[in-house]
Design an enzyme around this catalytic site. Sequence first.
Site: not given
Lengths: 462, 361
Positions: A314-316, A462
């Site tokens: 989700w963060h990257g 993000f």
Amino acid sequence: MVFSSITFIYYFLPIVIFCYFIVPKKFKNFILLLCSLFFYFFGEKEYIVILLLSCLINFFSAIIIDKFPKCRKIFLILAISFNLILLGYFKYTNFLIDNINKVFNSNISLLNIVLPLGISFFTFQTLSYVIDVYNNKVKADYNFINFTCYVALFPQLVAGPIVRYSDISSELRDRKVTIDTFSSGVKRFIIGLTKKVIIANSIGEMINILNILDNPSVLSYVIVAIGFTYQIYFDFSGYSDMAIGLGRMFGFHFPENFNYPFISKNVTDFWRRWHISLSSFFKDYIYIPLGGNKKNNIITIRNILIVWLLTGLWHGATWNFVLWGLFFGIILIIEKYLLKKFLNKHVIFSYIYTFIIILISFVIFNTENISDTIKFLSRMFALSNIPFINDVTMYYFKSYFVLLLISIISATPLIKLIYNKCQKVNHFIFDVLETIVLFGLLIINTAYLIDSSFNPFLYFRF
Amino acid sequence: MKNKIITVIFIGYIFAIFILNIVIKDIDISYSERRYLTKLSKITITNIFNGTIFDNFEDYATDQFVFRDNFRKLKVYTIFKVFNEKDYNNLYIDDKYIYKIEYPLNINSINNFTNKINFLYEKYLDGMNVFYSIIPDKNYYVDNNYLKIDYNKLFHIVINSMDKNISYIDITDCLDISDFYYTDAHWRQERLADVVDKISANMNFNITNNYQISSYKPFYGSYYGQILINSSIDEIKYLTNNYIEKATVYDYSSDLVKVYETEMLGSVDSYDVFLGGATPLIEIYNNGASTNKELVIFRDSFASSLAPLLIDGYKKITLIDLRYLDSDLLNEYISFSNQDILFLYNTTIINNSNVLKINVN
């Protein structure tokens, strides 16, 4: 547009406040929606269509789920698929192509995709909405303006907190702004602005200097690791504070997103205090539906790893974020099954252990690839051939010592404790002082913004 | 009650600033920052949809903010007095002087510098009377705990790497910190007598050190506007005599005709009074010369204030700034024969020699 900008504070906000408070109650959501769409359009011209499309599809999906029991499952699946495909296309397509190229030695061209601002946040909000409607946790909203206002509401649109429909559904229909809520919003906004502009940006400048030193030392790597940990905290929690504050100015109560994460006694505790809206999303919509910890240990471990793999992703879309997520997953499993009792008995050790784990995790988070991570960690832990300390590191350490000290203290509840004590001693003097400090900070923040060349929001990517 | 006050002050404050920003007339130039401030672009459908109007507005809102310089000053105060940081954007104040940190020592750049000078010597100047001198920056003359380059190493590398046919003139002992402006990087022309004597003695020309002094105050140097809180303000003094007054100047890139462009006093950079400021190629003709000698100076901005003091030693002085003129074009503008040649650069240029347009390949 970002909150920490002259444009937002001194142009956008006065206009929004003026328009919002002069229109009759029934038009307030419409005004907020218009302003929110302009806010998004200001920074993201092309993708406003994506935002509106997402609102439209989720709005009608929820209505169908609510109205037609026979179709509810299929429309839930369709809505979830749409949201995941949207997020997947914009966020993970190039990551996928890149890895296919590496594995199969192929040469598929990367696509020219720009990540729409805030897509990770508003997609999760719409996902939670349709799932909650399906589970009868909330009622479907039949008012498109109200629903779109919920999704696109500018205080929380681009970087959270991830506000669930249930959090503000009643306020979308009927809310009251009082002097008390408005002023508490002002206070929260200024505190968030200070965290972001004065502390996080200044630490960011220090890190930029130390990162390009010709002759780094172990100490310079340690300062960068600590500095980045505090920078991302003040950056993101500052943004959340501003969002919560702005929400209150317009009568909304968003959930808290941070709760002094650096006083955590273990990593499990840390994730109860860090980006709370994200971790509770994963807990409620992934971990528990997978069975949580109610089945056997193998299933529990699998569930933890799935949740943290997804948290990382989700963060990257890079392997470092996957590693970061799995790192936390593994640590949490170790804590759950092996370390829990030991950490509870050895309090001082538990604080040190937790902080070191957090430092390592943010080194993984902040480096481009795994070899950079290993290089950084080996230098930080004095495992490579660089001096422990040198003149240039000492110069910058001394120069930024006060900033680092203020950062460390401000990340604990100490200031809040003093604040509460002082209020009990002399209410009047303290109120006057508080007002002076508050507006002093607003003016200093303005000074920083006027003379600023460094103002990124780390969580915007993000 | 407190909440009412907070609400009223906040709304009053942001609305007051909003109105002031709209009502107060936009400013063209920031003299303290030495730059043009952003103006609002015309709003068109095109620039709305390509986003340039929003980028322009962000810059405009910041640049044209009311009391901008006071806010900037407040930031510098906060950084120095609250956070106790040692420098601000590499600038610091020590005993009234503003210094810019030059760090770290860039060995590659120094080697590159000497390679470039040696290349020019071989290509254009072989057999001529060629000299070089290094002007230390202000940090050289101050003893404190701030970061500074290893000057001994810099001088050592340059002196050892330079072609032996190029003679070194050491002027480091002709200067001290009082020979520089408080708020600017440059040296003060009225304090250069020792430097002129040293150079003239080495290069074997005669100078009459007999000047009238004119001055202009206040002079806000290039560092002043960046740091804003320094209390010391400079006075710019410029020296004249018969030779200087009678000299004519030919600037290839402007219509400058005077040694001292006094119209520049009080402009964005008053130091531009000396030969009109930065320019690629300038010729100064000494109309009362008793000699036929000519001098070519390869230089940076420090030479703008030094060159006028050398006029009576030469019939013609040519100043070449290779930051703005490519060395490959030199033959188009100048014919090297029997001129005296002086390379005169300050340590900052030597440590950042990529700014010199000399293609050694």
